[in-house]
Design an enzyme around this catalytic site. Structure first.
Site, PDB file in Angstrom:
ATOM      1  N   ARG A  36       5.602   1.590   2.423  1.00  0.00           N
ATOM      2  CA  ARG A  36       5.200   2.971   2.637  1.00  0.00           C
ATOM      3  C   ARG A  36       4.109   3.077   3.698  1.00  0.00           C
ATOM      4  NH1 ARG A  36       7.164   0.177  -1.019  1.00  0.00           N
ATOM      5  NH2 ARG A  36       5.269   0.053  -2.254  1.00  0.00           N
ATOM      6  N   CYS A  71       3.281   3.543  -7.581  1.00  0.00           N
ATOM      7  CA  CYS A  71       2.803   3.397  -6.204  1.00  0.00           C
ATOM      8  C   CYS A  71       2.112   4.676  -5.754  1.00  0.00           C
ATOM      9  CB  CYS A  71       3.957   3.066  -5.260  1.00  0.00           C
ATOM     10  SG  CYS A  71       3.449   2.958  -3.526  1.00  0.00           S
ATOM     11  N   THR A  73       0.655   5.294  -2.832  1.00  0.00           N
ATOM     12  CA  THR A  73       1.027   5.659  -1.467  1.00  0.00           C
ATOM     13  C   THR A  73       2.312   6.470  -1.443  1.00  0.00           C
ATOM     14  OG1 THR A  73       0.050   3.540  -0.785  1.00  0.00           O
ATOM     15  CG2 THR A  73       1.287   4.756   0.877  1.00  0.00           C
ATOM     16  N   THR A 113      -4.672   2.333   0.174  1.00  0.00           N
ATOM     17  CA  THR A 113      -4.028   1.816   1.382  1.00  0.00           C
ATOM     18  C   THR A 113      -4.371   2.716   2.570  1.00  0.00           C
ATOM     19  OG1 THR A 113      -2.018   3.138   1.077  1.00  0.00           O
ATOM     20  CG2 THR A 113      -2.062   0.940   0.051  1.00  0.00           C
ATOM     21  N   LYS A 153      -0.733  -8.808  -3.285  1.00  0.00           N
ATOM     22  CA  LYS A 153       0.701  -8.847  -3.003  1.00  0.00           C
ATOM     23  C   LYS A 153       1.210 -10.265  -2.769  1.00  0.00           C
ATOM     24  CE  LYS A 153       1.434  -4.157  -1.159  1.00  0.00           C
ATOM     25  NZ  LYS A 153       2.425  -3.698  -2.156  1.00  0.00           N
ATOM     26  N   CYS A 182      -4.871   2.424  -5.426  1.00  0.00           N
ATOM     27  CA  CYS A 182      -3.694   1.620  -5.093  1.00  0.00           C
ATOM     28  C   CYS A 182      -3.409   0.734  -6.295  1.00  0.00           C
ATOM     29  CB  CYS A 182      -3.935   0.770  -3.844  1.00  0.00           C
ATOM     30  SG  CYS A 182      -2.573  -0.381  -3.498  1.00  0.00           S
TER      31      CYS A 182
END
Length: 221
Positions: A36, A71, A73, A113, A153, A182
């Site tokens: 994203r 999520c 974002t 983010t 991640k 996030c």
């Protein structure tokens, strides 16, 4: 991992004394959704929305009453998604802003983010409630980005040193509380047991999912 943590929060927050009192849950984890943030920053031409919509329609077809999207974002697409499907979609941003207002917070730092920062979904939710959003300076935003993409991640173990460093910077800029905006940050916070003045959007999203499904939240978020 963020999805796994989110489901654990739902279970822990649901007031239930036996299995049968918990919420029927369909988890659709699709890591292949295009990034994203890369899309919002113009670093990728792959639009995530068609995949998100396809997954939402499948959940709708399977009988889901509500959809929660961990999520943050991807919350950018919530308005469009609400027009394209017939069931409610939640992301936890408004609930977090409401809690901050109820708690008397006048300014809140945002860790999120770069895509979320650019789209101002969290910032605008705060402003609409009379709360001043405080965003990291570029060097500290790079630290947040590194936590998300370089640490969580990639599966690295992470303490709270980097998060605390950014929080200290935001405090120096006037922030009274810190929004973990996030879900990769939520994973780190969950493992480290971070508490207020850190406010984890994933906590508020889980609580909203519980109440939206007609259940009582077991404990205070």
């Amino acid at each position: 991992m963020a999805t796994a943590v989110f489901y654990e929060k739902i279970v822990l927050l649901t007031s239930a004394s036996k299995d049968q009192e918990h919420i029927n849950t369909i988890i659709y984890s699709c890591p292949q959704i295009p990034d994203r943030t890369a899309f919002f920053l113009g670093e990728s031409s792959e639009d995530p929305y068609p995949t998100i919509l396809a997954l939402a329609k499948r959940l709708e077809d399977q009988g889901a009453d509500v959809i929660a999207i961990p999520c943050i974002t991807a919350a950018y697409f919530s308005k469009q998604l609400a027009e394209d499907i017939s069931i409610p979609v939640y992301n936890g941003i408004n609930e977090t802003a409401d809690l901050l207002k109820e708690s008397g917070i006048r300014s809140a730092g945002i860790m999120a983010t770069e895509g979320s920062i650019k789209n101002r979904l969290i910032a605008d939710a705060l402003v609409s409630r009379g709360i001043t959003p405080v965003e990291p300076d570029p060097d500290f935003q790079k630290i947040v980005t590194d936590i998300i993409y370089g640490d969580i991640k990639t599966g690295k173990e992470l303490g709270t040193e980097k998060i605390d460093k950014v929080a200290s910077h935001l405090r120096d800029k006037g922030a009274e509380a810190f929004i973990l905006g996030c879900t990769e940050l939520s994973v780190a916070a969950h493992k480290a047991g971070l508490r207020k003045p850190y406010y984890d959007i994933l906590d508020l999203l889980a609580a909203k999912a519980v109440t939206a499904c007609g259940k009582e939240v077991k404990k205070e978020v």
